[in-house]
Design a protein around this motif. Structure first.
Motif, mmCIF file in Angstrom:
data_model
loop_
_atom_site.group_PDB
_atom_site.id
_atom_site.type_symbol
_atom_site.label_atom_id
_atom_site.label_comp_id
_atom_site.label_asym_id
_atom_site.label_seq_id
_atom_site.Cartn_x
_atom_site.Cartn_y
_atom_site.Cartn_z
ATOM 1 N N VAL A 171 0.865 -1.180 0.000
ATOM 2 C CA VAL A 171 0.000 0.000 0.000
ATOM 3 C C VAL A 171 0.901 1.229 0.000
ATOM 4 N N SER A 172 0.711 2.090 -0.996
ATOM 5 C CA SER A 172 1.582 3.257 -1.122
ATOM 6 C C SER A 172 1.320 4.287 -0.030
ATOM 7 N N THR A 173 2.380 4.997 0.305
ATOM 8 C CA THR A 173 2.271 6.149 1.186
ATOM 9 C C THR A 173 2.604 7.426 0.411
ATOM 10 N N SER A 174 3.360 7.277 -0.693
ATOM 11 C CA SER A 174 3.653 8.424 -1.555
ATOM 12 C C SER A 174 4.107 7.936 -2.925
ATOM 13 N N VAL A 175 3.869 8.768 -3.924
ATOM 14 C CA VAL A 175 4.332 8.515 -5.285
ATOM 15 C C VAL A 175 4.976 9.804 -5.760
ATOM 16 N N ALA A 176 6.205 9.703 -6.261
ATOM 17 C CA ALA A 176 6.920 10.894 -6.709
ATOM 18 C C ALA A 176 7.627 10.623 -8.028
ATOM 19 N N ALA A 177 7.692 11.657 -8.875
ATOM 20 C CA ALA A 177 8.437 11.542 -10.125
ATOM 21 C C ALA A 177 9.879 11.189 -9.809
ATOM 22 N N ASP A 178 10.456 10.297 -10.619
ATOM 23 C CA ASP A 178 11.828 9.845 -10.422
ATOM 24 C C ASP A 178 12.440 9.592 -11.796
ATOM 25 N N GLY A 179 13.140 10.602 -12.331
ATOM 26 C CA GLY A 179 13.692 10.473 -13.675
ATOM 27 C C GLY A 179 12.566 10.328 -14.685
ATOM 28 N N ASP A 180 12.614 9.260 -15.465
ATOM 29 C CA ASP A 180 11.574 9.006 -16.467
ATOM 30 C C ASP A 180 10.409 8.199 -15.917
ATOM 31 N N GLY A 181 10.409 7.947 -14.621
ATOM 32 C CA GLY A 181 9.362 7.131 -14.031
ATOM 33 C C GLY A 181 8.863 7.695 -12.720
ATOM 34 N N TYR A 182 8.465 6.775 -11.849
ATOM 35 C CA TYR A 182 7.917 7.149 -10.551
ATOM 36 C C TYR A 182 8.504 6.245 -9.479
ATOM 37 N N ARG A 183 8.747 6.823 -8.326
ATOM 38 C CA ARG A 183 9.149 6.063 -7.146
ATOM 39 C C ARG A 183 7.917 5.967 -6.265
ATOM 40 N N ILE A 184 7.544 4.734 -5.951
ATOM 41 C CA ILE A 184 6.375 4.489 -5.114
ATOM 42 C C ILE A 184 6.877 3.963 -3.776
ATOM 43 N N ASP A 185 6.672 4.752 -2.729
ATOM 44 C CA ASP A 185 7.027 4.335 -1.375
ATOM 45 C C ASP A 185 5.769 3.826 -0.700
ATOM 46 N N GLY A 186 5.928 2.812 0.141
ATOM 47 C CA GLY A 186 4.757 2.293 0.832
ATOM 48 C C GLY A 186 5.111 1.217 1.829
ATOM 49 N N THR A 187 4.095 0.483 2.233
ATOM 50 C CA THR A 187 4.252 -0.583 3.212
ATOM 51 C C THR A 187 4.003 -1.917 2.520
ATOM 52 N N LEU A 188 5.012 -2.781 2.578
ATOM 53 C CA LEU A 188 4.932 -4.124 2.024
ATOM 54 C C LEU A 188 4.718 -5.085 3.183
ATOM 55 N N THR A 189 3.697 -5.953 3.057
ATOM 56 C CA THR A 189 3.409 -6.935 4.101
ATOM 57 C C THR A 189 3.494 -8.335 3.506
ATOM 58 N N ILE A 190 4.400 -9.128 4.075
ATOM 59 C CA ILE A 190 4.597 -10.513 3.642
ATOM 60 C C ILE A 190 4.642 -11.374 4.898
ATOM 61 N N ALA A 191 3.911 -12.463 4.874
ATOM 62 C CA ALA A 191 3.903 -13.424 5.989
ATOM 63 C C ALA A 191 3.641 -12.739 7.330
ATOM 64 N N GLY A 192 2.766 -11.748 7.314
ATOM 65 C CA GLY A 192 2.360 -11.088 8.546
ATOM 66 C C GLY A 192 3.305 -10.010 9.040
ATOM 67 N N ARG A 193 4.389 -9.761 8.340
ATOM 68 C CA ARG A 193 5.334 -8.710 8.743
ATOM 69 C C ARG A 193 5.298 -7.577 7.730
ATOM 70 N N SER A 194 5.286 -6.354 8.251
ATOM 71 C CA SER A 194 5.227 -5.164 7.400
ATOM 72 C C SER A 194 6.520 -4.370 7.514
ATOM 73 N N ARG A 195 6.956 -3.852 6.364
ATOM 74 C CA ARG A 195 8.155 -3.017 6.310
ATOM 75 C C ARG A 195 7.953 -1.957 5.238
ATOM 76 N N GLU A 196 8.613 -0.827 5.443
ATOM 77 C CA GLU A 196 8.605 0.211 4.415
ATOM 78 C C GLU A 196 9.391 -0.314 3.218
ATOM 79 N N HIS A 197 8.886 -0.019 2.016
ATOM 80 C CA HIS A 197 9.524 -0.523 0.802
ATOM 81 C C HIS A 197 9.276 0.454 -0.337
ATOM 82 N N SER A 198 10.173 0.466 -1.309
ATOM 83 C CA SER A 198 10.032 1.341 -2.477
ATOM 84 C C SER A 198 10.115 0.531 -3.760
ATOM 85 N N VAL A 199 9.366 0.992 -4.755
ATOM 86 C CA VAL A 199 9.365 0.388 -6.082
ATOM 87 C C VAL A 199 9.490 1.525 -7.087
ATOM 88 N N VAL A 200 10.329 1.335 -8.091
ATOM 89 C CA VAL A 200 10.438 2.320 -9.158
ATOM 90 C C VAL A 200 9.800 1.715 -10.408
#
Length: 177
Positions: free
Chosen positions: A97-126
């Protein structure tokens, strides 16, 4: 607000593993796909992104390397091991689930919370758009360390062969025109 939903009919979400350990050359690097997943994006101002993946929909697409080509029964065993490692019986879904989306070069950096196997951590995807009209696409890639989510990588031969801790997640979507 206009939203678009993506899924297996509009693109691919794949996971790519490596092998580690003293006997790594004997193992297969896996390409894993999912048959039940969705990504919902606020198209007007792409600030809200939500991804949901049903763990039990995991399918081993291929296995590269190893001493012999990966057989269909071996893909089935690998699937079972992966579903067990991801604790699908307890945690049926992986979410981002994203917390922010920002322009990043020719794309976008999506920051958010990734939850796997019951554990959540901040994570980014470009992600980066490409093409135009009916050929518009969005592709992205990120690396996830399994141990960050309490996942014990599958291992065999007393740990001499195991799934590498870092896996690569790739997304390739066709964007409706």
């Amino acid at each position: 607000m206009s939203t678009t939903t993506f899924g297996p009919d509009t693109g691919e979400l794949t996971l790519h593993t490596g092998v580690a350990g003293k006997a790594a050359r004997t193992g297969h690097s896996l390409t894993i796909g999912f048959t039940d997943w969705s990504a919902t994006v606020d198209v007007d101002a792409p600030s809200q992104v939500r991804v949901r993946v049903v763990v039990d929909s995991l399918q081993v697409i291929s296995g590269e390397g190893g001493l012999t080509p990966m057989s269909a029964p071996e893909r089935g065993v690998a699937r079972g091991n992966a579903v067990k490692s991801l604790k699908a019986d307890e945690f049926a879904e992986i979410t981002f689930v994203s917390t922010s989306v920002a322009a990043d070069g020719d794309g976008y950096r999506i920051d958010g919370t990734l939850t796997i196997a019951g554990r959540s951590r901040e994570h980014s995807v470009v992600v980066a758009p490409s093409g135009s009209g009916a050929d518009r696409r969005v592709a992205g890639e990120t690396t996830v360390r399994q141990t960050d989510f309490g996942i014990k990588q599958f291992s065999t031969m007393m740990g001499a062969l195991k799934v590498a801790d870092e896996v690569t997640v790739r997304l390739d979507l066709s964007v409706p025109g």
